[in-house]
Motif scaffolding. Sequence first.
Motif, PDB file in Angstrom:
ATOM      1  N   SER A 218      42.609  41.094  34.677  1.00 55.93           N
ATOM      2  CA  SER A 218      42.989  40.352  33.468  1.00 55.93           C
ATOM      3  C   SER A 218      42.727  38.855  33.618  1.00 55.93           C
ATOM      4  O   SER A 218      42.753  38.111  32.648  1.00 55.93           O
ATOM      5  CB  SER A 218      44.487  40.546  33.218  1.00 55.93           C
ATOM      6  OG  SER A 218      45.211  40.029  34.338  1.00 55.93           O
ATOM      7  N   MET A 221      45.885  36.453  37.955  1.00 56.80           N
ATOM      8  CA  MET A 221      46.053  35.905  39.313  1.00 56.80           C
ATOM      9  C   MET A 221      45.290  34.590  39.456  1.00 56.80           C
ATOM     10  O   MET A 221      45.825  33.597  39.944  1.00 56.80           O
ATOM     11  CB  MET A 221      45.578  36.952  40.331  1.00 56.80           C
ATOM     12  CG  MET A 221      45.932  36.663  41.774  1.00 56.80           C
ATOM     13  SD  MET A 221      47.713  36.635  42.091  1.00 56.80           S
ATOM     14  CE  MET A 221      47.943  34.936  42.500  1.00 56.80           C
ATOM     15  N   ASN A 363      45.642  42.431  48.406  1.00 58.37           N
ATOM     16  CA  ASN A 363      46.660  43.100  47.583  1.00 58.37           C
ATOM     17  C   ASN A 363      46.364  44.591  47.538  1.00 58.37           C
ATOM     18  O   ASN A 363      45.214  45.018  47.448  1.00 58.37           O
ATOM     19  CB  ASN A 363      46.848  42.530  46.176  1.00 58.37           C
ATOM     20  CG  ASN A 363      45.610  41.962  45.516  1.00 58.37           C
ATOM     21  OD1 ASN A 363      45.691  41.061  44.708  1.00 58.37           O
ATOM     22  ND2 ASN A 363      44.450  42.496  45.842  1.00 58.37           N
TER      23      ASN A 363
END
Length: 429
Positions: A218, A221, A363
């Motif tokens: 998106s 981050m 992540n």
Amino acid sequence: MDPVLWPDLKEKRILLAVSGGIAAYKAAELCRLLIRCGAHVQVVMTRAAREFVGEATFAALSGEQVATRLFDPQREASISHIELTDEADLLLLAPATANLLAQMAGGLASDLVTTLYLAFQGPVVVAPAMNVKMWAHVATQQNAAVLRERGHLFVGPAEGEMACGHVGAGRMSEPEDVLLAVGYALTPSCLKGRRVLITAGSTREPLDSVRFIANHSSGKMGFALAVEAAAQGAEVTLVAGPGALEAPAGVAFERVGTAEEMATRVLQNVAAVDVIVMAAAVADYRPLEVSPVKLKKEVWGDEPQVTLERTQDILQTLGERFGAGGGPVLVGFAAESAPDTASLDTLAREKLARKRCHLLVANDISRADAGFAGDSNRVVIYAPDGSREDVPLAGKRHIASRVLAQVVQLLEDRRLAAGGGRSPVRDRP
Ligand code: PMT
């Protein structure tokens, strides 16, 4: 603005001074946003401000009695006006009229707001709002220059159509932009004087004139990193793939489409930056052939075959050039689906070594609350010396602050290794 980009104002006490102008209604929305970010807000209003918005609005929004008078025996008995300033972390004047700027510049203490201004010693944020001609007047410009010289942070005024019908600079900035400025003023400027390039979002690799290959990034981050770096005083360039997030205020913004365009923009900027953070999920492959028109089912058939080719690995290219030193600090991200912590560790360390970056933020994208698209993340930050920092589940803006704390440390180590003296890193007044 996406709430993921809002500053964390928990335990911050903001003194919000509202002066008289049509923009006073915007201060009500600002008050609501500050409270949503966790701040305690004490509203102070001038007499003129109360002509535009009633005290009851601010009292309901802030949950606190609004202070309006310098000599209010009832209020002075519980908390004196000077105590209001002792408790506050930041004084926010929004909207600030031409008259208020003049009084502040001249050091006059004619009412509660101006008296509080003189008694307050912390960071001050000013959001001016007035008629275009009043803002352009040399007297107002001189007053604003005096206040900026004192270290006060100005946000706006914005340009546009005014309530009086004039068009130009004079509107109070949007409440979200003022909120960002409050976050900036409360964040230590650890990256002051540094130029930081950040990539964000997915790239789109076209198949034909209407179809493309992309992923679920998106951009949140990368945008959170950009806003946090700007809050810490850096000069930020954000290179982002297509997406819904708008360019954040105070950041140089470049929108790109494909991996190739992202590579071009990053490599063009490389000589001019101190830090590059690759948070974008850049496509690893793109279609070898791209049709300039929409491919018809009659042409593609029932089992179409698409041949893909590798895109340039931007981070690896940078790592090969600068991994040994002499260039910007390189921060890579790794999106991994790891069955356990040990596997994440192995995958991340292998990627850190292969891409030769100075930090790698891994992540685990197999977890629903981390990685792609959501507002939160949990990461492990790896350094080539074998050290690691686990950052537990938190909002992406907080994750960004942890990543940048490590970047600041690396920059400081480099400066000391180069024989640097006193640190240029200093907090804002
Ligand atoms: O945007 P959000 O929805 O907030 O999601 C955030 C995120 C999950 C996208 C982000 O946290 C993240 O992990 N970004 C990197 C995703 C990725 O591409 O990981 P990777 O392991 O495939 O690539 C490793 C590194 O190489 C990354 O820094 C990537 O930017 C870089 N890369 C990859 C391919 C390529 N052609 N060029 C590159 O520079």
